[in-house]
Each structure stands twice: as structure tokens, then as C-alpha cells.
Enzyme design. Structure first.
Site, mmCIF file in Angstrom:
data_model
loop_
_atom_site.group_PDB
_atom_site.id
_atom_site.type_symbol
_atom_site.label_atom_id
_atom_site.label_comp_id
_atom_site.label_asym_id
_atom_site.label_seq_id
_atom_site.Cartn_x
_atom_site.Cartn_y
_atom_site.Cartn_z
ATOM 1 N N HIS A 101 39.818 51.562 68.320
ATOM 2 C CA HIS A 101 41.258 51.582 68.069
ATOM 3 C C HIS A 101 42.006 51.538 69.405
ATOM 4 O O HIS A 101 41.570 52.140 70.394
ATOM 5 C CB HIS A 101 41.638 52.833 67.279
ATOM 6 C CG HIS A 101 43.042 52.767 66.763
ATOM 7 N ND1 HIS A 101 44.118 53.047 67.562
ATOM 8 C CD2 HIS A 101 43.533 52.408 65.550
ATOM 9 C CE1 HIS A 101 45.226 52.868 66.842
ATOM 10 N NE2 HIS A 101 44.903 52.485 65.625
ATOM 11 N N ASN A 127 44.496 55.357 58.230
ATOM 12 C CA ASN A 127 44.195 56.007 59.507
ATOM 13 C C ASN A 127 45.217 57.124 59.722
ATOM 14 O O ASN A 127 46.340 56.874 60.143
ATOM 15 C CB ASN A 127 44.275 54.955 60.630
ATOM 16 C CG ASN A 127 43.999 55.546 61.992
ATOM 17 O OD1 ASN A 127 43.588 56.701 62.110
ATOM 18 N ND2 ASN A 127 44.232 54.757 63.038
ATOM 19 N N SER A 135 52.223 48.657 61.618
ATOM 20 C CA SER A 135 53.498 48.779 60.899
ATOM 21 C C SER A 135 53.461 48.178 59.493
ATOM 22 O O SER A 135 54.390 47.482 59.083
ATOM 23 C CB SER A 135 54.629 48.156 61.716
ATOM 24 O OG SER A 135 54.692 48.776 62.990
ATOM 25 N N GLU A 153 44.780 44.310 65.010
ATOM 26 C CA GLU A 153 45.953 45.164 65.215
ATOM 27 C C GLU A 153 46.612 44.827 66.542
ATOM 28 O O GLU A 153 46.233 45.375 67.586
ATOM 29 C CB GLU A 153 45.537 46.639 65.257
ATOM 30 C CG GLU A 153 44.913 47.159 63.999
ATOM 31 C CD GLU A 153 45.131 48.662 63.880
ATOM 32 O OE1 GLU A 153 45.799 49.077 62.941
ATOM 33 O OE2 GLU A 153 44.650 49.401 64.753
ATOM 34 N N GLY A 212 52.875 51.290 64.907
ATOM 35 C CA GLY A 212 53.736 52.476 64.930
ATOM 36 C C GLY A 212 55.226 52.182 64.870
ATOM 37 O O GLY A 212 56.046 52.991 65.294
ATOM 38 N N GLU A 253 44.519 53.016 70.454
ATOM 39 C CA GLU A 253 44.913 54.309 71.024
ATOM 40 C C GLU A 253 43.747 54.960 71.761
ATOM 41 O O GLU A 253 43.948 55.749 72.686
ATOM 42 C CB GLU A 253 45.477 55.208 69.908
ATOM 43 C CG GLU A 253 46.865 54.728 69.497
ATOM 44 C CD GLU A 253 47.276 55.058 68.083
ATOM 45 O OE1 GLU A 253 46.610 55.888 67.429
ATOM 46 O OE2 GLU A 253 48.262 54.459 67.610
ATOM 47 N N LYS A 306 45.161 59.342 61.877
ATOM 48 C CA LYS A 306 45.257 59.705 63.298
ATOM 49 C C LYS A 306 45.172 61.233 63.452
ATOM 50 O O LYS A 306 44.411 61.861 62.717
ATOM 51 C CB LYS A 306 46.523 59.101 63.912
ATOM 52 C CG LYS A 306 46.584 57.581 63.647
ATOM 53 C CD LYS A 306 47.624 56.862 64.419
ATOM 54 C CE LYS A 306 47.547 55.372 64.084
ATOM 55 N NZ LYS A 306 48.504 54.559 64.823
#
Ligand code: PGA
Length: 255
Positions: free
Chosen positions: A98, A11, A215, A168, A174, A100, A13
Site C-alpha cells: 500500500h 481497508n 476516493s 491506486e 483519501g 501509505e 487502515k
């Protein structure tokens, strides 16, 4: 369960800034990915780079995906990405739900509609679920169950082969390997996800791959994969570093 390739989804992003950089990252990752028999690598770049990247590689060991997809096929939906357009431009996978995107306002109902649309067009949905935090009372299990149920609400048992779940935990995204989920906790969560899917779809749901994301680095790849009993990984920031990503791919191939 039939033995299947492990899935590693990159991903990217909202990175990188130029197509030149995107090609560099892709070519670096490709060198390793094309050699591996046990891994299906899925690259999800910003959609503007998709067509240029897929022209660099025509084989089967790397597939491409998008990071989101709308539920309508065409029409007056400014800024949205149609599943048809995504597919016609090389996408085979779509990351949906996701965290985010959820943070920007995407709700469970929207995720459910997107999953249905993507599946209807023959793309594989990579459905992201995960709690924002873990509370002492274990309420996050109910949260996770609800996210799963809503995401697959419009999916029938016949469509079971068309989605994978990416677990996730938002608090583990992150960061670094030391902040990722422990393999033991991942195992517990992957079992729970299977139990919820089993409750909805029955025995055949046990074949749905469960991935882990948050991560992932070379340092924790093997432990997460083996200890967590997952069928693959969703890799964020380390997928932009071809050296680290290549190491992750090799570890997954050997696991
Ligand atoms: P990360 O991102 O690997 O940078 O934690 C994973 C994700 O958000 O998909």
C-alpha cells in the site's frame, strides 16, 4: 475470462479506536454484504480486531484480510505480522505494498518478498501499485510497470490465481469522488496493467482481477467499475461508514 464475483476490499487502515466501534462498523457492513451474490466482501481491520470480528460471522460472503504481512513465518522480528499467524487467525487476504506503507520506507524488493510469502501460505495478495503523480510525458507508465514487475518477481505462473492487483494512484487517495481517477483514465490504466502482466505470465494473466482504489464513494462506484473495466474496488475511508459502504456494495452487486 470466466465470470467471477466482484471483489470489494475494505481497508480500515488505523481505525477505529475501540473494538466496540469496530464491531459496530462490521455489523453495519455485514447486513448488506451477506445479501449479495455477486460481491465478495473483504474486511481488513487493524489486526488486533481480526479474531473478534471473524467470530461474529462464519459464512462465505465476507472474508477477512490484513493490511500488511511480513515475509518470514516466525522468529525474532519485533512488531512484524507473520503470514502463518495471520492465516491461523482468520485472514484470507493480505493487502501488500500500500502506498501509505511505501511512504514509510517499504521498497519494491520488500513488497516482492511479502507477496511471495503470502502466496506460499495460500493467502490472496492484494498488490497495491500506483503512481504518486501523473507527468505530461507519461513517465508514470514506466513507474507502474516497474512496480508491477517487482511485486510479482518471485511469483510463478502456477500461482496466478493467488493475487489481485489494486491500482491506486496515490494522488487520488483519501479525497472525494470528484478527485478520483476518471473512468476513462482507469480503463486505460487497467488495460496497461493487463498488458504488463501478460508480458510476464502470458495469456493466463488476463484472468488476474484488477481493482481500483482511491476516493471510491457511492457517487463514483458504478462509473469506475463499468467505465474502468475493473473487477472490484479497494475502499478506504468510506469503508468505515457502514451506510456509504453498504451503498457501494449494492452498486457493485448490481453492476
Ligand atoms: P480512500 O483509500 O478510499 O480513502 O481513498 C483507499 C486506499 O488507500 O486504500
Amino acid at each position: 475470462m470466466v465470470a467471477q464475483k466482484k471483489l470489494v476490499v475494505a481497508n480500515w487502515k488505523m481505525n477505529p479506536a475501540t473494538l466496540t466501534e469496530a464491531k459496530k462498523i462490521f455489523n453495519g457492513s455485514k447486513r448488506v454484504a451477506v445479501e449479495l451474490r455477486q460481491v465478495q466482501t473483504v474486511i481488513c481491520p487493524p489486526v488486533v480486531y481480526l479474531d473478534a470480528l471473524r467470530r461474529i460471522y462464519r459464512g462465505n460472503r465476507i472474508s477477512f484480510g490484513v493490511q500488511d504481512c511480513f515475509w518470514e513465518d516466525y522468529g525474532a522480528y519485533t512488531g512484524q505480522l507473520s503470514p502463518v499467524i495471520a492465516k491461523n487467525n482468520g485472514a484470507r487476504y493480505a493487502i501488500l505494498g500500500h502506498s501509505e506503507r511505501r511512504l514509510l520506507g517499504e521498497d519494491d524488493a520488500a513488497v516482492g518478498r511479502k507477496v511471495a510469502a503470502v502466496v506460499r501460505h495460500g493467502l490472496t495478495a492484494v498488490i497495491c501499485v500506483g503512481e504518486t503523480r501523473r507527468d505530461q510525458d507519461g513517465l508514470y507508465w514506466a513507474f507502474l510497470k516497474n512496480e508491477l514487475e517487482e511485486a510479482v518477481r518471485n511469483i510463478s505462473a502456477k500461482e496466478l490465481g493467488r493475487f489481485v492487483i489494486a491500482y491506486e494512484p496515490v494522488w487520488a487517495i483519501g479525497k472525494t469522488a470528484t478527485d478520483a481517477l476518471s473512468p476513462e483514465d482507469l480503463h486505460e490504466a487497467s488495460l496497461y496493467i493487463r498488458k504488463v502482466l501478460h508480458g510476464i505470465f502470458g495469456d493466463e494473466a488476463l484472468a488476474v482481477p484488477v481493482l481500483y482504489g482511491g476516493s471510491v464513494e457511492p457517487a463514483n462506484t458504478e462509473a469506475l467499475l463499468k467505465g474502468g473495466q475493473v473487477q472490484g474496488l479497494l475502499v478506504g475511508h468510506k469503508s468505515l461508514d457502514p451506510k456509504a459502504f453498504g451503498e457501494i456494495l449494492k452498486i457493485v452487486d448490481a453492476a
